[in-house]
Each structure stands twice: as structure tokens, then as C-alpha cells.
Design a protein around this motif. Sequence first.
Motif, PDB file in Angstrom:
ATOM      1  N   TRP A  12       0.979  -1.121   0.006  1.00 48.36           N
ATOM      2  CA  TRP A  12      -0.021   0.013  -0.046  1.00 48.36           C
ATOM      3  C   TRP A  12       0.853   1.409  -0.093  1.00 48.36           C
ATOM      4  N   HIS A  13       0.689   1.792  -0.933  1.00 48.29           N
ATOM      5  CA  HIS A  13       1.301   3.364  -1.181  1.00 48.29           C
ATOM      6  C   HIS A  13       0.508   4.699  -0.857  1.00 48.29           C
ATOM      7  N   ASN A  15      -2.444   5.112  -2.592  1.00 48.88           N
ATOM      8  CA  ASN A  15      -2.925   5.505  -3.885  1.00 48.88           C
ATOM      9  C   ASN A  15      -4.204   4.548  -3.953  1.00 48.88           C
ATOM     10  N   ASP A  17      -6.158   4.102  -6.449  1.00 49.51           N
ATOM     11  CA  ASP A  17      -6.106   3.223  -7.637  1.00 49.51           C
ATOM     12  C   ASP A  17      -5.632   1.867  -7.607  1.00 49.51           C
ATOM     13  N   THR A  56       2.932  -0.236  -7.315  1.00 48.77           N
ATOM     14  CA  THR A  56       2.843   0.980  -8.268  1.00 48.77           C
ATOM     15  C   THR A  56       2.648   0.827  -9.612  1.00 48.77           C
ATOM     16  N   PRO A  59      -1.549   0.007 -11.153  1.00 45.06           N
ATOM     17  CA  PRO A  59      -2.666   1.001 -11.276  1.00 45.06           C
ATOM     18  C   PRO A  59      -2.284   1.843 -12.613  1.00 45.06           C
ATOM     19  N   GLU A  60      -1.101   2.105 -12.913  1.00 41.77           N
ATOM     20  CA  GLU A  60      -0.711   3.013 -14.075  1.00 41.77           C
ATOM     21  C   GLU A  60      -1.173   2.351 -15.447  1.00 41.77           C
ATOM     22  N   LYS A  63      -4.870   2.270 -16.059  1.00 42.65           N
ATOM     23  CA  LYS A  63      -5.532   3.636 -16.440  1.00 42.65           C
ATOM     24  C   LYS A  63      -5.117   3.934 -17.992  1.00 42.65           C
TER      25      LYS A  63
END
Length: 277
Positions: A12-13, A15, A17, A56, A59-60, A63
Motif C-alpha cells: 500500500w502506497h 494510492n 487506484d 505501483t 494502477p498506471e 489507467k
Amino acid sequence: LDMSGVDYMFSWHGNADLIVAIVKLFEDLKNADNDITNVGVQGILLVEDSVRYYSTYLPELYKMILKQSAEFLKETLNLQQKKFRKRSRPKILLATNLDDAMSMYSKYKSNLLGVISDVGFTVHKGDKPEDEKLDAGIDLVKHIREDNPVMPILLQSSQDSISVEAERLGVGFLRKYSKTLMHQLSEYIRDEFGFGDFVFRGLDRREYGHASNLNQLEYMMRNIPDDVLLYATSKNMFSKWFFARGLFTLGNKFKDVRLSHFETVQDMRDYISQQIH
């Protein structure tokens, strides 16, 4: 701890998303056998064993894919087509070791848009991080290249020296901790996985035009030089572009289109234009 009974772990960061990415990842995992194998939906194979990194990264990636999906929904004519296009977005398949990567590639290779891989990772599920094989990604690339010379592959590493090996193998390379990593990744996916506009390029990588929909593509087909057309068909670019948009009928028709199937380049041009029309 023994994590052999756990599918994936995430870090967990802060974010939110990441929650969406986890849900989508497991949706893709559950639907892959039917959607990819039976229907023809395309997949993207991501090979990465760093929990922090793929937490990390995913999620990108999602997107990008969901943005792509939203773009080609604009081309639909009715609600039924919209539902079909939504379900036909590319799936992400996450492998955290060499065994899983080889297995997923063998199972879904006919319907992969491309592969994004780390260089060093463990061979078997449950292996300790300190036992990782430093060139496992190179082994995977060589295996894929022997099977499919035109499959788009992107290697990532924190070691700049890997770029030389990547160039020798004919694959893309990104420096893992670059500040522009996501921008470079987005560009690679757009150009090599069939996302965004269809860009007509020659061997010299010069741009001759682009098309954002089927009407524009049909028009461009009649005007591009012969060598640009031949380059696009040799790299399966038409097929990937159609598959990425859920146009499976067109994608399958163009999957193996080669000049050798026609008497002249003009005959091939006419065939492609007619199928698009």
C-alpha cells in the motif's frame, strides 16, 4: 513466511487506484481462459516479482488500458456494441516467476499484444528473493523470440548495461527508476501494442500519416507508399490495432496477411481496403 497459498501480495502506497487495479487483475485472471482463449480478447503479459514495484505499476497500466477502452467506445453504434467493446478490452496477466511466465506465454501466446518483463526474478513460485535468477528475463525473451520473432517485448532493468543486450535481442528497454518511466511506457504501448492512433511508418521510422478510426484508416490505405504498407503487414500492425479495439473479425483476417498471398502490392492494398470498408 510460506506464501505458496497466496496468489499475489500488494504494497500500500496510499494510492486508492491500487484497489481498482487489484479488482481488475483478479477479474482478468478469472476471465482469461474464456475471453482470451475462446473469444480472442488480447492480453498483455507483465513479468515482475517486486511487490512494491508492481503495486505501483499496475494502477498506471490499467489507467492506460481503460483510457484506451473509453476512446474506442466512441466508435460504437449502439448499446450492444458498447457492452461488447467494454468486455473486449485487453487483459493484464501478472507473472511473478519464470515458471508462471513461461506457462502463461505458452497458454495465451496466440492472443498477446506484447510482453513487459523485468530482467532478474525467481524461477519457481515460493523461491526466496535472494535466489532470483539475474538473467531470467533474458531467458524468457530468447524463448519468445524463437517462437515469435515479431512479438513486441519490453525489458526493464535498473542496470543500464542491459540496454546493450536488449538491442542485440531486438526488444525495447526502459530504465526502471527513470523519472519519465511511465511516459516512456505509455509511448511504447501506444506504438507497439496497437493503442492510440494507427501510425504509418516506414523502415526509417519516418511518419507518413495516422488514422484514429476505420474511415481514416481506409482512406490512408489508398495513399501510403508501397514500402510503408509492406512494413505494416510484416509487423502484424493492422492485426494488433484491430484486436486492441475488440474488432476480432478484422484482427483475425489480417493476422497472417502477407505479400506472398497476392500477385501484386496493389492487390493486397485493395483486399485490405475492402475488408476495412
